[in-house]
Motif scaffolding. Structure first.
Motif, PDB file in Angstrom:
ATOM      1  N   HIS A  87       0.860  -1.215  -0.071  1.00  0.00           N
ATOM      2  CA  HIS A  87      -0.006  -0.082  -0.047  1.00  0.00           C
ATOM      3  C   HIS A  87       0.793   1.281   0.150  1.00  0.00           C
ATOM      4  O   HIS A  87       0.515   2.176  -0.647  1.00  0.00           O
ATOM      5  CB  HIS A  87      -1.050   0.054   1.156  1.00  0.00           C
ATOM      6  CG  HIS A  87      -1.897   1.258   1.402  1.00  0.00           C
ATOM      7  ND1 HIS A  87      -2.854   1.363   0.513  1.00  0.00           N
ATOM      8  CD2 HIS A  87      -1.880   2.366   2.027  1.00  0.00           C
ATOM      9  CE1 HIS A  87      -3.428   2.613   0.489  1.00  0.00           C
ATOM     10  NE2 HIS A  87      -2.857   3.105   1.617  1.00  0.00           N
ATOM     11  N   HIS A  90       1.469   2.092  -3.364  1.00  0.00           N
ATOM     12  CA  HIS A  90       0.193   2.024  -4.074  1.00  0.00           C
ATOM     13  C   HIS A  90       0.250   1.153  -5.205  1.00  0.00           C
ATOM     14  O   HIS A  90       0.005   1.412  -6.523  1.00  0.00           O
ATOM     15  CB  HIS A  90       0.101   3.325  -4.851  1.00  0.00           C
ATOM     16  CG  HIS A  90      -0.214   4.499  -3.758  1.00  0.00           C
ATOM     17  ND1 HIS A  90      -0.931   4.765  -2.786  1.00  0.00           N
ATOM     18  CD2 HIS A  90       0.848   5.728  -3.456  1.00  0.00           C
ATOM     19  CE1 HIS A  90      -0.704   5.818  -2.230  1.00  0.00           C
ATOM     20  NE2 HIS A  90       0.277   6.346  -2.132  1.00  0.00           N
ATOM     21  N   ALA A  91       0.730  -0.257  -4.813  1.00  0.00           N
ATOM     22  CA  ALA A  91       1.069  -1.170  -5.795  1.00  0.00           C
ATOM     23  C   ALA A  91      -0.007  -2.437  -5.382  1.00  0.00           C
ATOM     24  O   ALA A  91       0.639  -3.724  -5.736  1.00  0.00           O
ATOM     25  CB  ALA A  91       2.516  -1.517  -5.907  1.00  0.00           C
ATOM     26  N   GLU A  92      -1.009  -2.233  -5.078  1.00  0.00           N
ATOM     27  CA  GLU A  92      -2.110  -3.558  -4.947  1.00  0.00           C
ATOM     28  C   GLU A  92      -2.261  -4.203  -6.398  1.00  0.00           C
ATOM     29  O   GLU A  92      -2.077  -5.200  -6.258  1.00  0.00           O
ATOM     30  CB  GLU A  92      -3.262  -3.080  -4.268  1.00  0.00           C
ATOM     31  CG  GLU A  92      -3.276  -2.372  -2.823  1.00  0.00           C
ATOM     32  CD  GLU A  92      -2.613  -0.883  -2.656  1.00  0.00           C
ATOM     33  OE1 GLU A  92      -2.624  -0.259  -3.655  1.00  0.00           O
ATOM     34  OE2 GLU A  92      -2.850  -0.460  -1.710  1.00  0.00           O
ATOM     35  N   GLN A  93      -2.528  -3.482  -7.314  1.00  0.00           N
ATOM     36  CA  GLN A  93      -2.919  -4.066  -8.696  1.00  0.00           C
ATOM     37  C   GLN A  93      -1.649  -4.626  -9.110  1.00  0.00           C
ATOM     38  O   GLN A  93      -1.585  -5.771  -9.686  1.00  0.00           O
ATOM     39  CB  GLN A  93      -3.409  -2.976  -9.383  1.00  0.00           C
ATOM     40  CG  GLN A  93      -3.746  -3.699 -10.891  1.00  0.00           C
ATOM     41  CD  GLN A  93      -4.904  -4.715 -10.657  1.00  0.00           C
ATOM     42  OE1 GLN A  93      -5.956  -4.433  -9.864  1.00  0.00           O
ATOM     43  NE2 GLN A  93      -4.792  -5.833 -11.160  1.00  0.00           N
ATOM     44  N   THR A  94      -0.644  -4.073  -8.957  1.00  0.00           N
ATOM     45  CA  THR A  94       0.874  -4.627  -9.387  1.00  0.00           C
ATOM     46  C   THR A  94       1.136  -5.978  -8.602  1.00  0.00           C
ATOM     47  O   THR A  94       1.603  -7.034  -9.508  1.00  0.00           O
ATOM     48  CB  THR A  94       2.073  -3.609  -8.984  1.00  0.00           C
ATOM     49  OG1 THR A  94       1.823  -2.433  -9.689  1.00  0.00           O
ATOM     50  CG2 THR A  94       3.397  -4.315  -9.506  1.00  0.00           C
ATOM     51  N   ALA A  96      -0.935  -8.004  -7.448  1.00  0.00           N
ATOM     52  CA  ALA A  96      -2.061  -9.021  -8.060  1.00  0.00           C
ATOM     53  C   ALA A  96      -1.545  -9.364  -9.648  1.00  0.00           C
ATOM     54  O   ALA A  96      -1.486 -10.651  -9.844  1.00  0.00           O
ATOM     55  CB  ALA A  96      -3.498  -8.441  -8.522  1.00  0.00           C
ATOM     56  N   ASN A  97      -1.083  -8.481 -10.405  1.00  0.00           N
ATOM     57  CA  ASN A  97      -0.501  -8.891 -11.713  1.00  0.00           C
ATOM     58  C   ASN A  97       0.694  -9.731 -11.474  1.00  0.00           C
ATOM     59  O   ASN A  97       0.993 -10.589 -12.379  1.00  0.00           O
ATOM     60  CB  ASN A  97      -0.210  -7.639 -12.435  1.00  0.00           C
ATOM     61  CG  ASN A  97      -1.218  -6.842 -12.730  1.00  0.00           C
ATOM     62  OD1 ASN A  97      -2.558  -7.166 -12.758  1.00  0.00           O
ATOM     63  ND2 ASN A  97      -1.367  -5.252 -12.997  1.00  0.00           N
ATOM     64  N   GLN A  99       1.592 -11.745  -9.271  1.00  0.00           N
ATOM     65  CA  GLN A  99       1.197 -12.871  -8.658  1.00  0.00           C
ATOM     66  C   GLN A  99       0.668 -14.037  -9.869  1.00  0.00           C
ATOM     67  O   GLN A  99       1.186 -15.098 -10.118  1.00  0.00           O
ATOM     68  CB  GLN A  99       0.169 -12.960  -7.594  1.00  0.00           C
ATOM     69  CG  GLN A  99       0.642 -12.699  -6.277  1.00  0.00           C
ATOM     70  CD  GLN A  99      -0.493 -12.361  -5.473  1.00  0.00           C
ATOM     71  OE1 GLN A  99      -1.242 -11.445  -5.264  1.00  0.00           O
ATOM     72  NE2 GLN A  99      -0.604 -13.561  -4.453  1.00  0.00           N
ATOM     73  N   LYS A 190       2.931   0.885 -11.542  1.00  0.00           N
ATOM     74  CA  LYS A 190       1.547   1.050 -12.023  1.00  0.00           C
ATOM     75  C   LYS A 190       0.952   0.305 -13.318  1.00  0.00           C
ATOM     76  O   LYS A 190       0.122  -0.133 -13.566  1.00  0.00           O
ATOM     77  CB  LYS A 190       1.239   2.613 -12.356  1.00  0.00           C
ATOM     78  CG  LYS A 190       1.067   3.261 -11.128  1.00  0.00           C
ATOM     79  CD  LYS A 190       0.160   3.072  -9.947  1.00  0.00           C
ATOM     80  CE  LYS A 190      -0.010   4.094  -9.070  1.00  0.00           C
ATOM     81  NZ  LYS A 190      -0.705   3.362  -7.912  1.00  0.00           N
TER      82      LYS A 190
END
Length: 192
Positions: A87, A90-94, A96-97, A99, A190
């Protein structure tokens, strides 16, 4: 102020504890610390070019062991430790990607991302969160982090005097450029 910090770092490289500091920063940088180890490695190699290879080896060892901690954080402490670190970037989506990409590309993710200015802790945590096998992770980390640190140390060893002169004359410009690379690496998260 930058000149004072630079001189302090050069003085630190002459300290009997210099190698321990370098190891500690490399360890922390691979698992949770936001600043890259290059901020310490570069001045230390410039101050002691005769120790370039041993300093690169210390960075590599510290980074690989720190990466193992990052892997453990991702695998077993995702909710409590890893997500606050992720967090922060700001890399939550990163996460998931990455993984998902570990399933598809495996070791190649570690080899490529370990050479870039992207914070390595994101890779180590994602590898653990994806439950990527630990032994291939350790081997790939040793290869990619070793390549990065030995390349930096080798270039500084060979071209050290002109590089040191350039840094000392244009320290503000060099630090600004380095910070831009760090910010670009974090911003690149991002797009992963």
């Amino acid at each position: 102020m930058l000149q004072r910090i630079y001189q302090r770092t050069l003085a630190l490289s002459a300290s009997p504890y210099a190698a321990w500091w370098l190891f500690a920063v490399a360890f922390a940088e691979a698992s949770f610390f936001p600043l890259p180890v290059d901020l310490l490695l570069i001045p230390m190699v410039l101050a002691r070019r005769d120790r370039a290879w041993s300093l690169a080896a210390i960075c590599t060892l510290g980074s690989v062991i720190g990466g193992i901690l990052g892997w453990v954080i991702g695998a077993f402490l995702l909710q409590y430790v890893a997500l606050p670190i992720i967090h922060f970037y700001h890399a939550e989506q990163t996460l998931a990607n990455l993984q998902a990409r570990f399933v598809q590309y495996g070791v190649m993710i570690i080899l490529v991302k370990g050479l870039t200015p992207i914070p390595y802790k994101i890779v180590t945590i994602a590898a653990g969160a994806a439950h990527f096998p630990i032994m291939p992770f350790i081997l790939a980390s040793a290869v990619t982090r070793g390549a990065r640190f030995f390349l930096v140390a080798g270039l500084l060893r060979i071209f050290g005097a002109p590089i040191q002169d350039f840094i000392e004359r244009r320290l503000t410009l060099v630090m600004t450029g380095f910070l831009i690379l760090v910010v670009a690496g974090v911003a690149a998260l991002k797009f992963l």
